[in-house]
Each structure stands twice: as structure tokens, then as C-alpha cells.
Design an enzyme around this catalytic site. Structure first.
Site, PDB file in Angstrom:
ATOM      1  N   SER A 111       1.741  -4.325   1.328  1.00  0.00           N
ATOM      2  CA  SER A 111       0.694  -3.592   1.932  1.00  0.00           C
ATOM      3  C   SER A 111      -0.014  -2.518   0.949  1.00  0.00           C
ATOM      4  O   SER A 111      -0.487  -2.893   0.016  1.00  0.00           O
ATOM      5  CB  SER A 111       1.273  -2.640   3.203  1.00  0.00           C
ATOM      6  OG  SER A 111       0.439  -2.238   3.821  1.00  0.00           O
ATOM      7  N   HIS A 112       0.273  -1.267   1.287  1.00  0.00           N
ATOM      8  CA  HIS A 112      -0.164  -0.229   0.309  1.00  0.00           C
ATOM      9  C   HIS A 112       0.576   0.247  -0.792  1.00  0.00           C
ATOM     10  O   HIS A 112      -0.054   1.087  -1.310  1.00  0.00           O
ATOM     11  CB  HIS A 112      -0.623   0.997   1.335  1.00  0.00           C
ATOM     12  CG  HIS A 112       0.697   1.452   2.129  1.00  0.00           C
ATOM     13  ND1 HIS A 112       1.419   0.910   2.829  1.00  0.00           N
ATOM     14  CD2 HIS A 112       1.686   2.518   1.710  1.00  0.00           C
ATOM     15  CE1 HIS A 112       2.448   1.455   3.248  1.00  0.00           C
ATOM     16  NE2 HIS A 112       2.898   2.551   2.449  1.00  0.00           N
ATOM     17  N   ASP A 275      -6.713  -0.901   2.293  1.00  0.00           N
ATOM     18  CA  ASP A 275      -5.230  -1.014   1.524  1.00  0.00           C
ATOM     19  C   ASP A 275      -5.064  -2.406   0.879  1.00  0.00           C
ATOM     20  O   ASP A 275      -6.013  -3.263   0.831  1.00  0.00           O
ATOM     21  CB  ASP A 275      -4.166  -0.593   2.505  1.00  0.00           C
ATOM     22  CG  ASP A 275      -3.962  -1.533   3.421  1.00  0.00           C
ATOM     23  OD1 ASP A 275      -4.709  -2.386   3.741  1.00  0.00           O
ATOM     24  OD2 ASP A 275      -2.602  -1.634   3.935  1.00  0.00           O
ATOM     25  N   ASP A 277      -3.604  -5.130   1.605  1.00  0.00           N
ATOM     26  CA  ASP A 277      -3.552  -6.239   2.575  1.00  0.00           C
ATOM     27  C   ASP A 277      -4.596  -6.170   3.602  1.00  0.00           C
ATOM     28  O   ASP A 277      -4.886  -7.044   4.339  1.00  0.00           O
ATOM     29  CB  ASP A 277      -2.085  -6.612   3.217  1.00  0.00           C
ATOM     30  CG  ASP A 277      -1.526  -5.576   4.021  1.00  0.00           C
ATOM     31  OD1 ASP A 277      -2.042  -4.523   3.885  1.00  0.00           O
ATOM     32  OD2 ASP A 277      -0.846  -5.969   5.043  1.00  0.00           O
ATOM     33  N   ASP A 279      -5.161  -4.024   6.189  1.00  0.00           N
ATOM     34  CA  ASP A 279      -4.917  -3.709   7.735  1.00  0.00           C
ATOM     35  C   ASP A 279      -5.162  -2.108   7.821  1.00  0.00           C
ATOM     36  O   ASP A 279      -5.431  -1.541   8.826  1.00  0.00           O
ATOM     37  CB  ASP A 279      -3.459  -4.089   8.259  1.00  0.00           C
ATOM     38  CG  ASP A 279      -2.544  -3.596   7.386  1.00  0.00           C
ATOM     39  OD1 ASP A 279      -2.703  -3.002   6.320  1.00  0.00           O
ATOM     40  OD2 ASP A 279      -1.300  -4.110   7.711  1.00  0.00           O
ATOM     41  N   ARG A 280      -5.228  -1.257   6.682  1.00  0.00           N
ATOM     42  CA  ARG A 280      -5.387  -0.002   6.736  1.00  0.00           C
ATOM     43  C   ARG A 280      -7.042   0.509   6.558  1.00  0.00           C
ATOM     44  O   ARG A 280      -7.418  -0.510   5.633  1.00  0.00           O
ATOM     45  CB  ARG A 280      -4.664   0.788   5.866  1.00  0.00           C
ATOM     46  CG  ARG A 280      -2.975   0.567   6.320  1.00  0.00           C
ATOM     47  CD  ARG A 280      -2.226   1.557   5.210  1.00  0.00           C
ATOM     48  NE  ARG A 280      -0.868   1.652   5.526  1.00  0.00           N
ATOM     49  CZ  ARG A 280       0.013   2.493   5.453  1.00  0.00           C
ATOM     50  NH1 ARG A 280      -0.344   3.484   4.674  1.00  0.00           N
ATOM     51  NH2 ARG A 280       1.252   2.322   5.534  1.00  0.00           N
ATOM     52  N   LYS A 374      -3.048  -4.351  12.709  1.00  0.00           N
ATOM     53  CA  LYS A 374      -4.197  -3.341  12.543  1.00  0.00           C
ATOM     54  C   LYS A 374      -5.113  -3.863  11.582  1.00  0.00           C
ATOM     55  O   LYS A 374      -4.922  -4.866  10.922  1.00  0.00           O
ATOM     56  CB  LYS A 374      -3.819  -2.066  12.012  1.00  0.00           C
ATOM     57  CG  LYS A 374      -2.867  -2.193  10.600  1.00  0.00           C
ATOM     58  CD  LYS A 374      -2.148  -0.592  10.704  1.00  0.00           C
ATOM     59  CE  LYS A 374      -1.588  -0.587   9.307  1.00  0.00           C
ATOM     60  NZ  LYS A 374       0.072  -1.271   9.414  1.00  0.00           N
TER      61      LYS A 374
HETATM   62  C1  G16 Z   1       3.284  -0.210   8.191  1.00  0.00           C
HETATM   63  C2  G16 Z   1       3.375  -0.354   9.537  1.00  0.00           C
HETATM   64  C3  G16 Z   1       2.573   0.704  10.379  1.00  0.00           C
HETATM   65  C4  G16 Z   1       3.254   2.187   9.910  1.00  0.00           C
HETATM   66  C5  G16 Z   1       3.403   2.227   8.621  1.00  0.00           C
HETATM   67  C6  G16 Z   1       3.946   3.488   7.979  1.00  0.00           C
HETATM   68  O1  G16 Z   1       2.081  -0.123   7.507  1.00  0.00           O
HETATM   69  O2  G16 Z   1       2.714  -1.428   9.917  1.00  0.00           O
HETATM   70  O3  G16 Z   1       2.923   0.587  11.657  1.00  0.00           O
HETATM   71  O4  G16 Z   1       2.679   3.467  10.613  1.00  0.00           O
HETATM   72  O5  G16 Z   1       3.745   1.119   7.889  1.00  0.00           O
HETATM   73  O6  G16 Z   1       5.210   3.205   8.156  1.00  0.00           O
HETATM   74  P1  G16 Z   1       6.418   4.106   7.561  1.00  0.00           P
HETATM   75  O7  G16 Z   1       6.133   5.690   8.077  1.00  0.00           O
HETATM   76  O8  G16 Z   1       7.898   3.865   8.239  1.00  0.00           O
HETATM   77  O9  G16 Z   1       6.207   4.058   5.933  1.00  0.00           O
HETATM   78  P2  G16 Z   1       1.456  -1.254   6.234  1.00  0.00           P
HETATM   79  O10 G16 Z   1       0.188  -0.918   6.329  1.00  0.00           O
HETATM   80  O11 G16 Z   1       2.517  -0.692   5.465  1.00  0.00           O
HETATM   81  O12 G16 Z   1       2.126  -2.466   7.000  1.00  0.00           O
END
Ligand code: G16
Length: 541
Positions: A111-112, A275, A277, A279-280, A374
Site C-alpha cells: 500500500s502506502h 498511494d 496501490d 486505494d487512498r 477504498k
Molecule cells: C489500511 C487499511 C485501512 C486502514 C489503514 C491504516 O490501508 O485498509 O482500513 O485505515 O490501513 O491502518 P493502521 O492505522 O492500522 O495502520 P492501506 O491503504 O494501507 O491498505
């Protein structure tokens, strides 16, 4: 087909969103194989099943895709639909799973988190609804990683993933598809592309920052090719294995180039970042930053402007640490508003049951029932639709929203890479004292209640405990503390701050100034800086 004896590897426990580790950990022979075999085992085997496979283009993604294809074949899968070059954004993968009625999908992304040999990699399993596997499934996967004794992998040459079309590994079909087309077509069914084309035709300017990650090809196709945005509106558009050194996390800290461009006197009308992938999202206007919680609330209030949502919203959902701004919109609309733990997987049941149309999180995630993830570019299209329909600027849309609903000042402070023991001790101490906090004053603020968030899924009754410590202050201000479940280095302590200003006065303050008394009260109570020796947060959203 080859059976490879193996042994359980400790620590393969999926977090908030799949298994994320340092890339070099995933590159150790057997590491990825164990996790993939455990996933197949946990879902009752791969025999005869169809899967979707792709990722955000980060380092090791292509190699991992080859391993997974060979393992799927050896485990008897019937078909794997792969994005060309092993590319698929997370929302596009979710869509493909649903569109093609696949049994599930494997998404290769952290992801990010940054990418590269010394950065992060990840694997996430999504189920047939297109969404991240629910906790029961991720727990079964983790259990299987502890019991594994062998993995299966076909002995065959690598498959050509660069050209489209059907190929085979034994009896299994590998179908290489255009990663962008089906997703872009879906967007055309939800939004009025004609109106958006007119917007750009009239000279509207945008800077869409893909951060050298997967949304580049999607954004170029949708904004520049289909909507006629000026060539070059999409920047950092080529997915690179190390994201060109960028940290593809769309927040003011990491998307600082975009922030600077949008705060400059010659800023374009609109800015957005994605981000790794896809989704953000982060939404900006000229001189204006939109906090994700506000973005969710604005979208809830105006979503009917987009043709795909003209029928109205069934309900909305937000993660607990997300601000209550959307709750006020839901109340005005007379629709349900659900509060879930952090993690998109918790929205799945609500979406599947038709209880909600829109979901969002403070962590720059927004999406609807069109997929089960998302969706960053969806949020961008939604904002553009609001701007096109109202003829207003981002700043005007926000100001009008606050004037109508009041403003919820909001910020998240992240303390990254903390020693795990220090971060856990802080939260453990706070947890131990929670019962005695109500009625106490700290740094001039009186605590009205304090608890630890637990969630009972209203659809299947599943209970998730330990989902964040909450401090409510008199007057409605709130602080939440929890540890991130997505980091790969030490612990990331997240402190979420919010305060409601009903208006009409006090709607234009600086958020950090507006929230400083709450941050000070938390510091007095928990001692994040005092106990860690930090001077302040690493990331402020
Ligand atoms: C993931 C989850 C999100 C979450 C985020 C942060 O996002 O899919 O629902 O809000 O991580 O999570 P944490 O606070 O536990 O780091 P992504 O975009 O990383 O897949």
C-alpha cells in the site's frame, strides 16, 4: 507438480491489511510460498477455483506473481486472471473479482509503504465479494502458516505477463488482461463523464499525483484520455519498482511536492494524490487541504449529484478514529451511520448487506458499494463531479459545508518506528487507568468518559476487541490512541484528535491550534514525548 517440504515460519500474521514485511523478508526462499500455501489451505484449497492476481508494480511484484501462478497451478486452480505486467490497483482488483465472479484474489502491495529491496512488500487475500478477507479468514490463514508442512509449486518456466491473452500452466489458464480498461469503464457508469469533459474543456486545471505508483496508467486513461484534462495533468505517472524513491502515502507530509504546488499562487484548481496501490486519496483545492474526514462528510452530503448515486444513500460507515463530521450529515439525511474498527475489511459485511453506500476513513480512504475496497480515483471523480455540478471551488464547497453542519477540527499525529515495548507500555498504562479517568481534569480539560473500543458486527455478530483507546472530553472533544497494524518497523503510535465547532463563529481556525489543548492533555496523561524522548509527531495529517 512438485511438493516441497517446508516448516512453519513465525510471524506470518496478517495485520490491518494483509501480510506486510520488509521486501527482503519476502524474498527469503519459502517465505512467500509458505504464506500463499497457507492461504490456499485456509480457504479450503484452490482446486477448480478462479483467482485474480496483480499488484502495485513495486519491487519483487513480478517475481512474486510468477511464484503465485505456479503455486495456483500446482494447487489445482482453474484460472488466474492477471493484470498485464502483474499490475492491478487494489480497487481494480476488487472490481475484477466481482466482474469475473472469481473465487478470490491476491494483491501484491504494501500500500502506502515505500517499495524497493530495502523497503516493504505485502500480500493480501481478497474474498469473492472483492473485499479484504474478514478476520475469521485471516485468522485461519495465520493458523495454517503455523501448521504448514509442504507447499505445492509447478516446475515450469515463467509465464509471459507482458502480452495480453490466454496462456497455460498445465491445465490452468493464465489470462493476462488490460489492468485499466474494466475499471475505467466502471467509472463511466458511476459518473457523468460528459459533464466532467465540459469542466476540463472550460479550462479547469488539475494536478493528479500518482507518486510513481500504480494509479499512473489509470489516471492518464481516465483524466487525460477520457475526460480531456490537459496532457501532463497526471504527474509521476509511471509506476516504478521503487516509486522513484517517493513514499507513496497521500498525506501532507509525504505528498509534499503536490502540497507545495497547490499552496503556490499559480496553483491549479484541483489537486489529488494516490498511494502505492491506488486505494487512498488526498484531495486539495487551490490553497486548500481537505482533511479525509471532511472529504467523507462532503461526499456524503453531495453524492447524489453523481448519476450512479442519484437514488440516494442507504447509509454510511466510518472507522471509529474518523471524525464525526459524516455522522452529522447522516443525521440530516435521516440515514444510518455505522462506526467500525480501523480496516476496510470491517465495511465488507455492511456493504454486502446493503446497509451502506459510502464508507470512509481518516487514513485517506473513501469508497462506495461499487467495489469492496477504498478507491482513490473514485474519490477524485466524486470531488470533480461536485465541483462540476456546483460550479464552486474546493474552498467554497468546504466553507459551505462547515456553515451548514459545523466544522469538526481533526488531525492525526503519528509517532513512527517507536520501540515496540515503549509504545505498548504507554497504551497498557493508559488502559489500566481507564476506569478512573472519568471526571478527572488534565491540563485544564475535563475527561467525561474513557473506554476501549470494541465492535460487534451487526450482520454476522463477530466481535473485535481492543480497537483503540478513547478519551472523551467535556464539550465533545475526543482523543483516540491505537497502534498501527500496517507498519513494518517498530511500532507506529497513532493519536487522533478532534473537536467540534458548531459555528457560525470559529470555523476558520488553524486545525493544529484548535486541537492543541487536546494534544497537551494527552501528553500530560500519556507522556508520548516524555516517555519516548520524541520532540513531536513524524506525520501530521
Ligand atoms: C489500511 C487499511 C485501512 C486502514 C489503514 C491504516 O490501508 O485498509 O482500513 O485505515 O490501513 O491502518 P493502521 O492505522 O492500522 O495502520 P492501506 O491503504 O494501507 O491498505
Amino acid at each position: 507438480m512438485m511438493r516441497h517440504p517446508t516448516q512453519a515460519i513465525a510471524g506470518q500474521k496478517p495485520g490491518t491489511s494483509g501480510l506486510r514485511k520488509k521486501t527482503r523478508v519476502f524474498m527469503v526462499p519459502g517465505y512467500l510460498e509458505n504464506f500463499v500455501q497457507a492461504t490456499f489451505d485456509a480457504i479450503g484449497g484452490a482446486e477448480g477455483k478462479t483467482f485474480v492476481l496483480g499488484g502495485d508494480g513495486r519491487y519483487f511484484g513480478l517475481e512474486a506473481a510468477q511464484v503465485i501462478l505456479k503455486m495456483a497451478a500446482a494447487n489445482g486452480a482453474a484460472r488466474v486472471i492477471v493484470g498485464q505486467g502483474a499490475w492491478l490497483s487494489t480497487p481494480a482488483a476488487s472490481h475484477l473479482i466481482r466482474l469475473r465472479r472469481a473465487d478470490g484474489g491476491l494483491i501484491l502491495s504494501a500500500s502506502h509503504n515505500p517499495g524497493g529491496p530495502d523497503e516493504d512488500f505485502g500480500v493480501k487475500y481478497n474474498t469473492a465479494n472483492g473485499g479484504p478477507a474478514a478476520e475469521a479468514v485471516t485468522e485461519a490463514i495465520f493458523a495454517a502458516t503455523l501448521e504448514i508442512t509442504e507447499y505445492r509449486k509447478a516446475e515450469t518456466a515463467d509465464i509471459d505477463l507482458a502480452s495480453l491473452g490466454e496462456k497455460r500452466i498445465g491445465a490452468m489458464v493464465v489470462e493476462v488482461v488490460d489492468p485499466v480498461a474494466a475499471y475505467a469503464d466502471l467509472m463511466e457508469t458511476l459518473f457523468d463523464f460528459k459533464a466532467l469533459r465540459s469542466l476540463f474543456h472550460a479550462g479547469f486545471s488539475a494536478r493528479i499525483d500518482s507518486m510513481n505508483a500504480i494509479t499512473g496508467p489509470y489516471a492518464v486513461e481516465i483524466f487525460e484520455h477520457r475526460l480531456g484534462a490537459a496532457p501532463g495533468s497526471v504527474v509521476h505517472a509511471r509506476p516504478l519498482p521503487d516509486f522513484g524513491g517517493m513514499h507513496p502515502d497521500p498525506n501532507p507530509t509525504w505528498a509534499h511536492e503536490l502540497m507545495a504546488a497547490m499552496m503556490a499562487p499559480d496553483a491549479p484548481d484541483f489537486g489529488a494524490a494516490s498511494d502505492g496501490d491506488g486505494d487512498r486519496n488526498m484531495i486539495l483545492g487551490r490553497g486548500t487541504y481537505v482533511s479525509p474526514s471532511d472529504s467523507l462528510a462532503v461526499i456524503a452530503a453531495q453524492m447524489q449529484l453523481a448519476p450512479g448515486y442519484a437514488g440516494g444513500l442507504k447509509g454510511v460507515a466510518r472507522s471509529m478514529p474518523t471524525s464525526a463530521a459524516v455522522d452529522r450529515v447522516a443525521e440530516a439525511l435521516g440515514i444510518a451511520c455505522y462506526e467500525t474498527p480501523t480496516g476496510w475489511k470491517f465495511f465488507g459485511n455492511l456493504l454486502d448487506a446493503g446497509r451502506v453506500t459510502l464508507c470512509g476513513e481518516e487514513s485517506f480512504g473513501t469508497g462506495s458499494d461499487h467495489v469492496r475496497e477504498k478507491d482513490g480515483l473514485w474519490a477524485v471523480l466524486m470531488w470533480l463531479s461536485i465541483l462540476a455540478a456546483t460550479g464552486k471551488s474546493v474552498a467554497e464547497v468546504l466553507a459551505e459545508h462547515w456553515a451548514r453542519f459545523g466544522r469538526t477540527y481533526y488531525s492525526r499525529h503519528d509517532y513512527e518506528a517507536m520501540p515496540i515495548a515503549t509504545a505498548e507500555a504507554m497504551l497498557a498504562d493508559l488502559r489500566a487507568g481507564l476506569g478512573a479517568l472519568a471526571g478527572r481534569s488534565v491540563a485544564g480539560l475535563r475527561i467525561s468518559s474513557a473506554d476501549e473500543f470494541a465492535y460487534t458486527d451487526p450482520v454476522d455478530g463477530a466481535v473485535s476487541e481492543g480497537q483503540g483507546l478513547r478519551l472523551l472530553f467535556e464539550g465533545g472533544a475526543r482523543a483516540v490512541l491505537r497502534l498501527s497494524g500496517t507498519g513494518t518497523e517498530g511500532a507506529t503510535l497513532r493519536l487522533y484528535l478532534e473537536r467540534y465547532a458548531p459555528g457560525p463563529d470559529g470555523l476558520a481556525d488553524d486545525p493544529q491550534a484548535a486541537l492543541a489543548p487536546i494534544a497537551q492533555a494527552v501528553e500530560a496523561l500519556v507522556g508520548i514525548c516524555r516517555r519516548s524522548g520524541r520532540k513531536g509527531p513524524d506525520v501530521v495529517t
